[in-house]
Design an enzyme around this catalytic site. Structure first.
Site, PDB file in Angstrom:
ATOM      1  N   GLY A  45     -17.372  10.652  -7.656  1.00  0.00           N
ATOM      2  CA  GLY A  45     -16.269  11.072  -8.611  1.00  0.00           C
ATOM      3  C   GLY A  45     -16.654  12.323  -9.324  1.00  0.00           C
ATOM      4  O   GLY A  45     -16.213  12.710 -10.402  1.00  0.00           O
ATOM      5  N   SER A  98     -20.944  11.991  -2.477  1.00  0.00           N
ATOM      6  CA  SER A  98     -20.184  13.047  -2.977  1.00  0.00           C
ATOM      7  C   SER A  98     -20.713  13.522  -4.440  1.00  0.00           C
ATOM      8  O   SER A  98     -21.821  14.021  -4.178  1.00  0.00           O
ATOM      9  CB  SER A  98     -18.721  12.420  -3.658  1.00  0.00           C
ATOM     10  OG  SER A  98     -17.666  13.338  -3.762  1.00  0.00           O
TER      11      SER A  98
END
Length: 561
Positions: free
Chosen positions: A157, A242
């Site tokens: 995120g 991520s």
């Protein structure tokens, strides 16, 4: 032991009812519920599938009381704190994702997306709160002195959104597969975790890296408490996807984190540079103006900030770009994580770096895209990353590199090579250039395609956690495809366990189902290709790599080169 009734459970969070419906019998709360002692007090959990599970365990205090400051240990409690369900998550930048809610559709217009940006992921659970320093523990045993490897996961995120409050990150199958302890961590994000105010008030000297210090505190909690959960504090793997991978990379250059972790795996997440004080201060000034705190310093600024609600601060954060980053503040982070080289601080720590074949969705288009349309799609998606290369030149070169590519595939490949894959290449190359770190560096490429027909960003998460069964909307549900996915997940998750156990993905056993995986070097560039049958390939997409290297790497949230 204090009992927890159904009413109390429902009060833990607005989403607790959904968890109860899924786990029914697990929350009967018989006297035999798992019980553990932590440095702040006793906690009770739940037994699920033979694994002791503790959710939303406090590892730090309420950050509303330490806004933009370093975190502190949780206030000790008496009695037994019940930790059976997910409770809170960090304040998110996107309000529509609060309390487990998700947008009606993903950025591509089909499968709903989690707060961490995972298409088709199980629902996020919990309410947004500054009292968010919580972690989850999955373990086969308590106080049994088995010294199991510890797998500590940081969510994606970017630095803006996300939570581990989802069954996608459930660690029970990893525990069964390899007799390990799994820990997943929530921490402060966006403005709460990364707004630099150190030049305005001495109380805020750590503000630009408060979110990173949360992760350090979680690792200190593991060091002090994990023996109670049957874990080995000297074998801690930090891994993340991520933004979670980027956080791992940043910790590799953070002195206060040294010695708290012993292996690293980054999944589609790199951190070449941090934000400079100049950029971070400018971003903070924009937010403060919107909060009515522009021009304030010292005690006046502290008083103003302390008077604001969580929601007001969230609204202020929307005044700037979402590119929140750790700050090179000369207090916590003294250098860019991987620039100009790999950090010497962690050169002896094993590191694995991976990306997916079709990483970026920034360049997309219809399946019937024409060759005439492809350059425009590339230019609209990744113009700032192309540097001296034109979109037309990139399309022409990539089309020649793989004649089997369709226009849509070429556009996606260009976006991946210039934007998402570039940081991973740079980190791997800089590790490989150091003779100390090179033998302890491995690279992979995820080629297995999901339900959308692409090997996209986040597709490797359910494979590493061996949770393909609960991610079929992302992975795909065709019986043969699903059987192939589960077979690959068995190999990938076992590799992860071996890596955590001995610091080498090859392990010390001949029964891993994995071909020998050479360390990455600048001559061969050996890369594990995660496919139906895993294989090693030297310098995959080499022509694409060489061409893309003409562009100077651009880290999102930092100035153009």
């Amino acid at each position: 032991m204090n009992r927890m009734n159904r009413r109390t459970l429902l009060q833990v969070s607005g989403m607790a009812a959904a968890s109860l419906a899924l786990r029914g019998k697990a929350y009967a709360w018989a006297d035999g519920a798992p019980l553990a002692s932590t440095s702040a007090g006793k906690i009770s959990g739940v037994m699920e599938d033979g694994i002791n599970v503790f959710r939303s365990v406090p590892y730090g205090g309420d950050t509303a009381k330490t806004r933009f400051r370093a975190p502190v240990a949780p206030v000790a409690w008496s009695g037994v704190k019940q930790c059976a369900v997910f409770s809170t998550m960090a304040p998110q930048l996107v309000a529509a994702r609060a309390g487990g809610q998700r947008p009606a559709a993903s950025p591509t217009g089909n499968v709903p997306t989690s707060a961490s940006g995972v298409p088709g992921a199980p629902r996020d659970v919990g309410v947004q709160s500054e009292d968010c320093l919580r972690l989850n523990v999955f373990t086969p045993g308590l106080r049994d002195r088995k010294k199991r490897p510890v797998l500590c996961y940081f969510h994606g995120g970017a630095y803006n959104n996300g939570t581990v409050n989802s069954d996608l990150y459930d660690g029970k199958r990893l525990c069964h597969r390899g007799d390990v302890v799994v820990v997943t961590v929530n921490h402060r994000l966006n403005v709460f975790g990364y707004m630099y105010l150190g030049d305005l008030a001495p109380e805020y000297k750590d503000s630009g890296n408060a979110g990173q210090l949360d992760l350090v505190l979680a690792l200190q909690w593991i060091k002090n408490n994990i023996a109670e959960f049957g874990g080995d504090a000297s074998r801690v793997l930090i891994f993340g996807q991520s933004g979670g991978g980027a956080k791992c990379a940043a910790l590799m250059a953070t002195p206060v984190a040294k010695g708290l972790f012993h292996r690293v795996m980054t999944m589609s997440g790199q951190q070449i540079k941090g934000a400079s004080i100049e950029i971070a201060s400018g971003r903070a000034a924009t937010v403060l103006d919107k909060l009515g705190a522009g021009g304030l310093k010292g005690k006046e600024l502290v008083a103003k900030i302390d008077s604001l609600t969580m929601e007001q601060i969230q609204d202020g954060a929307r005044a700037v770009s979402s590119d929140w980053l750790p700050v090179v503040d000369e207090a916590i982070l003294f250098r860019n994580p991987f620039d100009p080289d790999a950090p010497k601080l962690s050169e002896t720590v094993p590191m694995m770096l991976g990306n997916t074949h079709d990483e970026t969705g920034a360049v997309n288009g219809p399946a019937n895209m024409t060759w005439e349309q492809a350059p425009d799609a590339v230019d609209r998606g990744v113009h700032e990353y192309l540097g001296p290369v034109t979109a037309q030149e990139a399309v022409d070169v990539f089309r020649k590199a793989d004649p089997a590519y369709t226009p849509q595939q070429v556009a996606r490949a260009v976006g991946t090579a210039f934007r998402a894959w570039a940081g991973q290449r740079m980190e791997a190359e800089r590790r490989a250039a150091n003779p100390v770190s090179q033998p302890h560096t491995w690279v992979y490429q995820m080629n297995f395609r999901g339900a959308d027909g692409w090997a996209t960003h986040t597709i490797d998460i359910p494979f590493m956690f061996d949770n393909v069964a609960i991610a079929q909307r992302q992975v795909g549900s065709d019986p043969q495809h699903l059987a192939d996915a589960n077979a690959l997940a068995a190999i990938m998750s076992q590799m992860l366990i071996e890596y955590a156990r001995v610091g080498n993905p090859n392990g010390d056993s001949k029964d891993t189902g994995l071909p020998h995986w050479p360390a990455y070097d600048l001559k061969n560039r050996a890369t594990m290709m995660w496919e139906t049958k895993p294989r090693v390939e030297n310098d995959p997409r080499g022509a694409e790599r060489v061409f893309a290297d003409q562009s100077h790497y651009h880290q999102a949230g930092t100035p153009l080169p």
